[in-house]
Design a protein around this motif. Structure first.
Motif, mmCIF file in Angstrom:
data_model
loop_
_atom_site.group_PDB
_atom_site.id
_atom_site.type_symbol
_atom_site.label_atom_id
_atom_site.label_comp_id
_atom_site.label_asym_id
_atom_site.label_seq_id
_atom_site.Cartn_x
_atom_site.Cartn_y
_atom_site.Cartn_z
ATOM 1 N N TRP A 18 97.761 40.969 41.990
ATOM 2 C CA TRP A 18 98.182 41.219 40.619
ATOM 3 C C TRP A 18 97.156 40.744 39.613
ATOM 4 O O TRP A 18 96.637 39.639 39.746
ATOM 5 N N TRP A 19 96.837 41.541 38.604
ATOM 6 C CA TRP A 19 95.916 41.112 37.550
ATOM 7 C C TRP A 19 96.682 40.430 36.424
ATOM 8 O O TRP A 19 97.740 40.910 36.003
ATOM 9 N N THR A 20 96.094 39.346 35.929
ATOM 10 C CA THR A 20 96.602 38.735 34.704
ATOM 11 C C THR A 20 95.490 38.881 33.657
ATOM 12 O O THR A 20 94.350 39.195 34.001
ATOM 13 N N THR A 46 102.517 61.106 39.563
ATOM 14 C CA THR A 46 103.494 60.403 38.719
ATOM 15 C C THR A 46 104.917 60.550 39.248
ATOM 16 O O THR A 46 105.316 61.578 39.769
ATOM 17 N N ASP A 47 105.661 59.449 39.053
ATOM 18 C CA ASP A 47 107.041 59.283 39.523
ATOM 19 C C ASP A 47 107.914 59.492 38.295
ATOM 20 O O ASP A 47 107.916 58.652 37.391
ATOM 21 N N GLU A 48 108.614 60.616 38.250
ATOM 22 C CA GLU A 48 109.155 61.041 36.954
ATOM 23 C C GLU A 48 110.670 60.990 36.830
ATOM 24 O O GLU A 48 111.203 61.295 35.765
ATOM 25 N N TYR A 60 93.431 50.049 38.530
ATOM 26 C CA TYR A 60 92.884 49.243 39.637
ATOM 27 C C TYR A 60 93.243 49.855 40.990
ATOM 28 O O TYR A 60 92.376 50.028 41.850
ATOM 29 N N THR A 61 94.517 50.172 41.171
ATOM 30 C CA THR A 61 94.952 50.717 42.472
ATOM 31 C C THR A 61 94.246 52.041 42.735
ATOM 32 O O THR A 61 93.756 52.297 43.836
ATOM 33 N N THR A 62 94.198 52.904 41.711
ATOM 34 C CA THR A 62 93.598 54.224 41.921
ATOM 35 C C THR A 62 92.097 54.079 42.134
ATOM 36 O O THR A 62 91.503 54.802 42.941
ATOM 37 N N LYS A 101 101.393 44.548 45.380
ATOM 38 C CA LYS A 101 102.285 43.713 46.197
ATOM 39 C C LYS A 101 103.755 43.845 45.761
ATOM 40 O O LYS A 101 104.653 43.561 46.529
ATOM 41 N N ASP A 102 103.989 44.270 44.509
ATOM 42 C CA ASP A 102 105.357 44.399 44.000
ATOM 43 C C ASP A 102 106.174 45.449 44.749
ATOM 44 O O ASP A 102 107.394 45.389 44.747
ATOM 45 N N ILE A 103 105.503 46.421 45.348
ATOM 46 C CA ILE A 103 106.264 47.523 45.946
ATOM 47 C C ILE A 103 106.006 47.648 47.447
ATOM 48 O O ILE A 103 106.222 48.687 48.041
ATOM 49 N N PRO A 155 100.140 54.684 44.745
ATOM 50 C CA PRO A 155 101.548 54.832 44.364
ATOM 51 C C PRO A 155 101.624 55.939 43.322
ATOM 52 O O PRO A 155 100.612 56.236 42.664
ATOM 53 N N ILE A 156 102.773 56.543 43.164
ATOM 54 C CA ILE A 156 102.909 57.454 42.020
ATOM 55 C C ILE A 156 103.497 56.612 40.900
ATOM 56 O O ILE A 156 104.437 55.839 41.114
ATOM 57 N N TYR A 157 102.920 56.703 39.718
ATOM 58 C CA TYR A 157 103.248 55.765 38.649
ATOM 59 C C TYR A 157 104.414 56.265 37.806
ATOM 60 O O TYR A 157 104.546 57.464 37.547
ATOM 61 N N TYR A 158 105.244 55.322 37.379
ATOM 62 C CA TYR A 158 106.353 55.681 36.483
ATOM 63 C C TYR A 158 105.785 56.153 35.162
ATOM 64 O O TYR A 158 104.858 55.534 34.628
ATOM 65 N N VAL A 159 106.408 57.184 34.639
ATOM 66 C CA VAL A 159 105.917 57.708 33.365
ATOM 67 C C VAL A 159 106.700 57.113 32.194
ATOM 68 O O VAL A 159 106.872 57.770 31.171
HETATM 69 O O1 ME8 Z 1 106.290 51.000 41.062
HETATM 70 N N1 ME8 Z 1 98.002 44.231 38.590
HETATM 71 O O2 ME8 Z 1 105.367 52.546 39.619
HETATM 72 P P1 ME8 Z 1 104.681 51.629 38.512
HETATM 73 C C1 ME8 Z 1 97.701 45.026 39.616
HETATM 74 N N2 ME8 Z 1 106.847 54.447 40.632
HETATM 75 N N3 ME8 Z 1 98.314 46.212 39.856
HETATM 76 C C2 ME8 Z 1 99.269 46.597 39.005
HETATM 77 C C3 ME8 Z 1 99.633 45.809 37.878
HETATM 78 C C4 ME8 Z 1 98.948 44.565 37.692
HETATM 79 N N4 ME8 Z 1 99.195 43.753 36.671
HETATM 80 N N5 ME8 Z 1 100.612 46.464 37.222
HETATM 81 C C5 ME8 Z 1 100.833 47.634 37.900
HETATM 82 C C6 ME8 Z 1 106.141 52.142 40.664
HETATM 83 N N6 ME8 Z 1 100.028 47.719 38.970
HETATM 84 C C7 ME8 Z 1 106.740 53.292 41.437
HETATM 85 C C8 ME8 Z 1 105.896 53.537 42.676
HETATM 86 S S1 ME8 Z 1 105.357 54.867 44.932
HETATM 87 C C9 ME8 Z 1 106.178 55.868 45.965
HETATM 88 C C10 ME8 Z 1 106.419 54.627 43.582
HETATM 89 C C11 ME8 Z 1 99.936 48.848 39.910
HETATM 90 O O3 ME8 Z 1 104.259 52.563 37.435
HETATM 91 C C12 ME8 Z 1 100.250 48.432 41.346
HETATM 92 O O4 ME8 Z 1 99.706 49.382 42.228
HETATM 93 O O5 ME8 Z 1 105.536 50.482 38.166
HETATM 94 C C13 ME8 Z 1 101.755 48.587 41.388
HETATM 95 O O6 ME8 Z 1 102.237 48.685 42.725
HETATM 96 C C14 ME8 Z 1 101.929 49.872 40.622
HETATM 97 O O7 ME8 Z 1 100.939 49.803 39.573
HETATM 98 C C15 ME8 Z 1 103.330 50.011 40.036
HETATM 99 O O8 ME8 Z 1 103.347 51.146 39.225
#
Ligand code: ME8
Length: 517
Positions: free
Chosen positions: A292-294, A49-51, A24-26, A262-264, A10-14
């Motif tokens: 999901w990790w806790t 990154t998702d900006e 973990y995902t990467t 799984k959230d997305i 996924p591209i991560y929110y900044v």
């Molecule tokens: O959702 N356990 O970005 P995001 C496991 N920008 N994985 C986790 C986690 C956890 N506790 N917390 C985060 C977005 N992740 C969007 C995505 S894609 C086109 C756009 C990981 O920064 C997991 O992969 O909120 C989750 O899907 C992602 O970070 C969400 O990152």
């Protein structure tokens, strides 16, 4: 020509610093990318990154800086993470780049020209934290189902005709039974789509931090339409622009695997394929949603102050140890709990006692008892030699099959079964006792073990690149002979070369303040 393999995170929110979930995902993608490279594929591994969107705009506002300055800084943290975690990504995309803006506008134009977007009015709930729309009936105690707060939004908006794609999506799922993994999550996606789809608001008119809608500067694109498009942008699309690349696009698209949490999953398994079908573009081959990790049993959240910083983790436990733990501990797809006790247990058990001891014992004996000269394999292996060699030769096929199903923990489990077999073989063959009684047989036993260690080290490179490299260095394996073309019976350990005195690769981990040692 090598077969292409295109894998994405996924591209991560900044809006915030990277944490263990992002790492973990990467990491999972890095392991697959490294495995496929060693297996002869031409790999392209994308992260980024998702900006755009309100969440990032708000975070910048709270810090008192412009969104562009803010995203420059936070995006760099994610880039730094790729170095710290030894990720081997080939590209890093930022949604604020021009190549991406061109792709999003082309995506929009195609959807509009093909009649899938119309102007209307949105009235409903919006969660900035989830960047998602909700109806009244979807709310739980006045909040989004994720627990995020919602705001009432009423504004003009463009809509994508998602409701028209219910049957085409169901037909696509039917025809592509491996499209989503794990299977239980695929079933959830199918039930969601069977429940009916509503048209989706794909633009916002009440803020500006986004990609402008072509020909209507009052609107910016909905951040998820923008974000999902990143995967095809990085493949070189649209190919007829200055920044496009037809050859690259043909090679990379459709992607082999989108790895997500799984959230997305809904965005990737419902919205994204619907956008692509509507735009008449090919669909990705597979989406895998991990769990999901806790942290010590608690949800990881900023307000609880228990966010795990991957840099702190690798500083405390070691990089490859952390990588191994994350991939081994939890069946990929299930939720997992991080605990200091669990990582210490894995480090001292699987790494120090099992693999570490095996390498140290065998290499030290070669040093001491064979003058450091690598012994040759027996010309006529006896049953116990053959048993161990066949087990290690059989690993590549098993591991490949498991990793194609993203079963990382299983892949490591089968490798460690052979590590245990090798330790049992050391004990039953007792090479130290053979030194006096049968030095020829002792040398054969040590060679069978060194060959087993060689293959295990080659196979564990994707998960523990540095440690596996140290083992291969200690065995005197050349850099050119470390891929999968020289294992599984297709090559054997060379003999007759001199090796140095080994140093332990996986020392025991002793918790600070602990008397255990
Ligand atoms: O959702 N356990 O970005 P995001 C496991 N920008 N994985 C986790 C986690 C956890 N506790 N917390 C985060 C977005 N992740 C969007 C995505 S894609 C086109 C756009 C990981 O920064 C997991 O992969 O909120 C989750 O899907 C992602 O970070 C969400 O990152």
């Amino acid at each position: 020509m090598a077969k292409p393999y295109y894998i994405t995170t996924p591209i991560y929110y900044v809006n915030d610093k990277p944490h263990i979930g992002h790492a973990y995902t990467t990491l999972a993608c890095d392991v697959l990318a490294r495995f496929k490279r060693l297996d002869g594929f031409d790999v392209t591994f994308l992260t980024g990154t998702d900006e755009h969107g309100q969440k990032v705009e708000k975070a910048a506002f709270n810090r008192g800086v412009s969104p562009q300055d803010f995203t420059n800084e936070v995006s760099q943290n994610f880039r730094d993470l790729t170095d710290q975690m030894n990720f081997s990504n080939d590209d890093f995309i930022r949604t604020t780049e021009t190549r991406h803006k061109l792709a999003c506008q082309e995506m929009w134009n195609r959807l509009q020209t093909l009649g899938h977007i119309r102007l209307g009015n949105y009235a409903g709930w919006y969660s900035v934290r989830d960047e998602a729309f909700f109806t009244e009936s979807e709310l739980v105690d006045g909040k989004a189902p994720t627990g995020a707060p919602v705001d009432w939004v009423e504004e003009p908006s463009y809509f994508f005709n998602l409701s028209q794609w219910q049957q085409p999506l169901l037909d696509f799922y039917e025809a592509n039974p491996n499209f989503v993994g794990p299977e239980s999550r695929f079933n959830e996606v199918k039930s969601f789509v069977k429940g009916g789809l509503r048209d989706l608001s794909v633009s916002r008119a009440s803020f500006k931090w986004g990609i402008p809608v072509p020909d209507d500067s009052d609107h910016v694109m909905y951040v998820w339409l923008d974000a999902l498009t990143n995967y095809i942008t990085a493949s070189g699309w649209p190919t007829d622009t200055e920044l496009g690349d037809l050859a690259k696009y043909k090679k990379l698209w459709p992607a082999d695997l989108h790895m997500v949490g799984k959230d997305i999953l809904r965005f990737h398994a419902v919205y994204w394929p619907a956008f692509l079908m509507a735009a008449e573009l090919p669909l990705p081959k597979r989406v895998f949603a991990h769990g999901w990790w806790t942290n010590e049993g608690q949800k990881i959240s900023k307000s609880l102050g228990n966010v795990i910083d991957p840099t702190a983790l690798t500083a405390q436990y070691g990089l490859d140890h952390t990588r191994y733990f994350l991939m081994r501990e939890v069946p990929f797809g299930n939720d997992g709990d991080f605990s200091a006790a669990a990582i210490t247990h894995r480090m001292n058990g699987d790494l120090a006692n099992d693999l570490g001891n095996l390498c140290q014992r065998v290499l030290s004996m070669i040093c001491k008892n064979c003058d450091g000269v690598m012994p040759a394999l027996p010309l006529e292996p006896i049953d116990t030699d053959q048993g161990l060699l066949s087990a290690v030769d059989g690993l590549l096929d098993q591991v490949r099959d498991l990793l194609d199903r993203q079963a990382f923990n299983e892949a490591l489990r089968v490798i460690w079964q052979v590590v245990s077999d090798a330790n049992r073989y050391v004990d039953s063959s007792a090479p130290w006792a053979l030194k006096k009684t049968d030095p020829v047989r002792m040398a054969e036993v040590l060679a069978v073990l060194a060959e087993t260690i060689r293959q295990i080290a080659i196979l564990t490179q994707p998960v523990m690149p540095q440690s596996a490299c140290m083992i291969l260095d200690q065995l005197g394996v050349d850099m050119a002979n470390r891929d999968f073309s020289v294992i599984a019976g297709k090559g054997r350990l060379a003999s007759g070369h001199q090796i140095g005195k080994p140093s332990p690769i996986f020392p025991r981990y002793i918790e600070e303040g602990s008397t255990d040692g």
